[in-house]
Motif scaffolding. Sequence first.
Motif, PDB file in Angstrom:
ATOM      1  N   GLN A  13       0.758  -1.223  -0.009  1.00  0.00           N
ATOM      2  CA  GLN A  13       0.069  -0.129   0.047  1.00  0.00           C
ATOM      3  C   GLN A  13       0.991   1.236   0.132  1.00  0.00           C
ATOM      4  O   GLN A  13       2.178   1.229   0.370  1.00  0.00           O
ATOM      5  N   ALA A  14       0.405   2.185  -0.485  1.00  0.00           N
ATOM      6  CA  ALA A  14       1.084   3.641  -0.735  1.00  0.00           C
ATOM      7  C   ALA A  14       1.505   4.104   0.910  1.00  0.00           C
ATOM      8  O   ALA A  14       0.709   3.641   1.970  1.00  0.00           O
ATOM      9  N   GLY A  15       2.664   4.415   1.033  1.00  0.00           N
ATOM     10  CA  GLY A  15       3.205   4.678   2.182  1.00  0.00           C
ATOM     11  C   GLY A  15       3.917   3.532   2.965  1.00  0.00           C
ATOM     12  O   GLY A  15       4.735   3.649   3.997  1.00  0.00           O
ATOM     13  N   GLY A  16       3.831   2.448   2.392  1.00  0.00           N
ATOM     14  CA  GLY A  16       4.528   1.208   2.748  1.00  0.00           C
ATOM     15  C   GLY A  16       6.096   1.081   2.479  1.00  0.00           C
ATOM     16  O   GLY A  16       6.705   1.920   1.889  1.00  0.00           O
ATOM     17  N   GLY A  35      23.409  -0.137 -10.300  1.00  0.00           N
ATOM     18  CA  GLY A  35      22.518   0.704 -10.378  1.00  0.00           C
ATOM     19  C   GLY A  35      21.019  -0.202 -10.503  1.00  0.00           C
ATOM     20  O   GLY A  35      20.905  -1.370 -10.727  1.00  0.00           O
ATOM     21  N   TRP A  36      20.069   0.615 -10.054  1.00  0.00           N
ATOM     22  CA  TRP A  36      18.767   0.283 -10.051  1.00  0.00           C
ATOM     23  C   TRP A  36      17.837   1.222 -11.278  1.00  0.00           C
ATOM     24  O   TRP A  36      18.201   2.572 -11.449  1.00  0.00           O
ATOM     25  N   PHE A  37      17.225   0.328 -11.968  1.00  0.00           N
ATOM     26  CA  PHE A  37      16.390   1.120 -13.009  1.00  0.00           C
ATOM     27  C   PHE A  37      15.023   0.796 -12.892  1.00  0.00           C
ATOM     28  O   PHE A  37      14.847  -0.390 -12.166  1.00  0.00           O
ATOM     29  N   ARG A  38      14.143   1.297 -13.457  1.00  0.00           N
ATOM     30  CA  ARG A  38      12.492   0.640 -13.493  1.00  0.00           C
ATOM     31  C   ARG A  38      11.996   1.047 -14.770  1.00  0.00           C
ATOM     32  O   ARG A  38      12.181   1.973 -15.569  1.00  0.00           O
ATOM     33  N   GLN A  39      10.897   0.540 -14.966  1.00  0.00           N
ATOM     34  CA  GLN A  39      10.091   0.557 -16.265  1.00  0.00           C
ATOM     35  C   GLN A  39       8.776   0.331 -15.812  1.00  0.00           C
ATOM     36  O   GLN A  39       8.457  -0.649 -15.284  1.00  0.00           O
ATOM     37  N   ALA A  40       7.774   1.424 -16.054  1.00  0.00           N
ATOM     38  CA  ALA A  40       6.448   1.405 -15.742  1.00  0.00           C
ATOM     39  C   ALA A  40       5.775   1.085 -17.084  1.00  0.00           C
ATOM     40  O   ALA A  40       6.321   1.250 -18.348  1.00  0.00           O
ATOM     41  N   PRO A  41       4.491   0.458 -17.131  1.00  0.00           N
ATOM     42  CA  PRO A  41       3.915   0.158 -18.437  1.00  0.00           C
ATOM     43  C   PRO A  41       3.660   1.237 -19.375  1.00  0.00           C
ATOM     44  O   PRO A  41       3.393   2.333 -19.052  1.00  0.00           O
ATOM     45  N   GLY A  42       4.132   1.112 -20.787  1.00  0.00           N
ATOM     46  CA  GLY A  42       4.100   2.161 -21.606  1.00  0.00           C
ATOM     47  C   GLY A  42       5.141   3.269 -21.444  1.00  0.00           C
ATOM     48  O   GLY A  42       5.072   4.031 -22.442  1.00  0.00           O
ATOM     49  N   LYS A  43       6.101   3.068 -20.644  1.00  0.00           N
ATOM     50  CA  LYS A  43       7.256   4.040 -20.430  1.00  0.00           C
ATOM     51  C   LYS A  43       8.547   3.430 -20.562  1.00  0.00           C
ATOM     52  O   LYS A  43       8.875   2.096 -20.760  1.00  0.00           O
ATOM     53  N   GLU A  44       9.718   4.422 -21.135  1.00  0.00           N
ATOM     54  CA  GLU A  44      10.749   3.828 -21.171  1.00  0.00           C
ATOM     55  C   GLU A  44      11.553   3.282 -19.707  1.00  0.00           C
ATOM     56  O   GLU A  44      11.062   3.816 -18.749  1.00  0.00           O
ATOM     57  N   ARG A  45      12.518   2.731 -19.665  1.00  0.00           N
ATOM     58  CA  ARG A  45      13.329   2.299 -18.810  1.00  0.00           C
ATOM     59  C   ARG A  45      14.044   3.503 -18.205  1.00  0.00           C
ATOM     60  O   ARG A  45      14.649   4.069 -18.521  1.00  0.00           O
ATOM     61  N   GLU A  46      13.922   3.787 -16.607  1.00  0.00           N
ATOM     62  CA  GLU A  46      14.410   5.075 -16.216  1.00  0.00           C
ATOM     63  C   GLU A  46      15.366   4.876 -15.039  1.00  0.00           C
ATOM     64  O   GLU A  46      15.145   3.617 -14.328  1.00  0.00           O
ATOM     65  N   PHE A  47      16.480   5.621 -15.107  1.00  0.00           N
ATOM     66  CA  PHE A  47      17.376   5.370 -14.110  1.00  0.00           C
ATOM     67  C   PHE A  47      16.616   5.729 -12.587  1.00  0.00           C
ATOM     68  O   PHE A  47      15.902   6.798 -12.464  1.00  0.00           O
ATOM     69  N   VAL A  48      17.104   4.859 -11.482  1.00  0.00           N
ATOM     70  CA  VAL A  48      16.510   5.089 -10.113  1.00  0.00           C
ATOM     71  C   VAL A  48      17.682   5.634  -9.337  1.00  0.00           C
ATOM     72  O   VAL A  48      17.639   6.714  -8.528  1.00  0.00           O
ATOM     73  N   PRO A  88       2.290   5.378  -5.433  1.00  0.00           N
ATOM     74  CA  PRO A  88       1.583   4.670  -6.639  1.00  0.00           C
ATOM     75  C   PRO A  88       2.542   4.867  -7.889  1.00  0.00           C
ATOM     76  O   PRO A  88       2.556   3.976  -8.666  1.00  0.00           O
ATOM     77  N   GLU A  89       3.225   6.075  -7.940  1.00  0.00           N
ATOM     78  CA  GLU A  89       3.768   6.266  -9.252  1.00  0.00           C
ATOM     79  C   GLU A  89       5.333   5.590  -9.038  1.00  0.00           C
ATOM     80  O   GLU A  89       6.048   5.593 -10.189  1.00  0.00           O
ATOM     81  N   ASP A  90       5.463   4.955  -8.095  1.00  0.00           N
ATOM     82  CA  ASP A  90       6.794   4.006  -7.976  1.00  0.00           C
ATOM     83  C   ASP A  90       6.422   2.751  -8.399  1.00  0.00           C
ATOM     84  O   ASP A  90       7.283   1.711  -8.619  1.00  0.00           O
ATOM     85  N   THR A  91       5.341   2.147  -8.923  1.00  0.00           N
ATOM     86  CA  THR A  91       5.051   1.074  -9.470  1.00  0.00           C
ATOM     87  C   THR A  91       5.516   0.834 -10.866  1.00  0.00           C
ATOM     88  O   THR A  91       5.707   1.654 -11.699  1.00  0.00           O
ATOM     89  N   SER A 124      -0.203   0.323  -4.135  1.00  0.00           N
ATOM     90  CA  SER A 124      -1.704   0.544  -4.380  1.00  0.00           C
ATOM     91  C   SER A 124      -2.152   1.857  -3.689  1.00  0.00           C
ATOM     92  O   SER A 124      -1.391   2.107  -2.584  1.00  0.00           O
ATOM     93  N   SER A 125      -3.003   2.291  -4.073  1.00  0.00           N
ATOM     94  CA  SER A 125      -3.395   4.021  -3.528  1.00  0.00           C
ATOM     95  C   SER A 125      -4.396   3.662  -2.370  1.00  0.00           C
ATOM     96  O   SER A 125      -5.046   2.659  -2.344  1.00  0.00           O
TER      97      SER A 125
END
Length: 125
Positions: A13-16, A35-48, A88-91, A124-125
């Motif tokens: 959950q959000a805040g967790g 490093g750590w990267f992340r990729q959300a659905p429909g988006k480019e893989r981004e640096f974290v 939620p935007e960290d998903t 989740s929100s």
Amino acid sequence: QVQLVESGGGLVQAGGSLRLSCTTSGRTFSNYAMGWFRQAPGKEREFVACISGIGNMTYYTDSVKGRLTISRASVQNTLYLQMNSLKPEDTAVYYCAAGLSRQWPVVARAQYNYWGQGTQVTVSS
């Protein structure tokens, strides 16, 4: 055979909080930035975040500063990402990577030589 294997993802959950791990094998990564990267659905893989070979330097993208912490345990050949105050935007699918670069910080995907298969984080929100 070089392998990077992520674990620790899940639904929260959000805040967790979650703690991601990346175990490495097949070679020594003590002189590699990781490093750590992340990729959300429909988006480019981004640096974290990234950490230097001996772990004395870290660098984060602005959106995670103060909430996510990268660390490494060289003896165990393991990379970590402690994730607090999740939003939620960290998903995304989170990937670990290792790169041999003389530049710092190491933020570009092209600077990394080895990648894991990813682990899903859902907030989740």
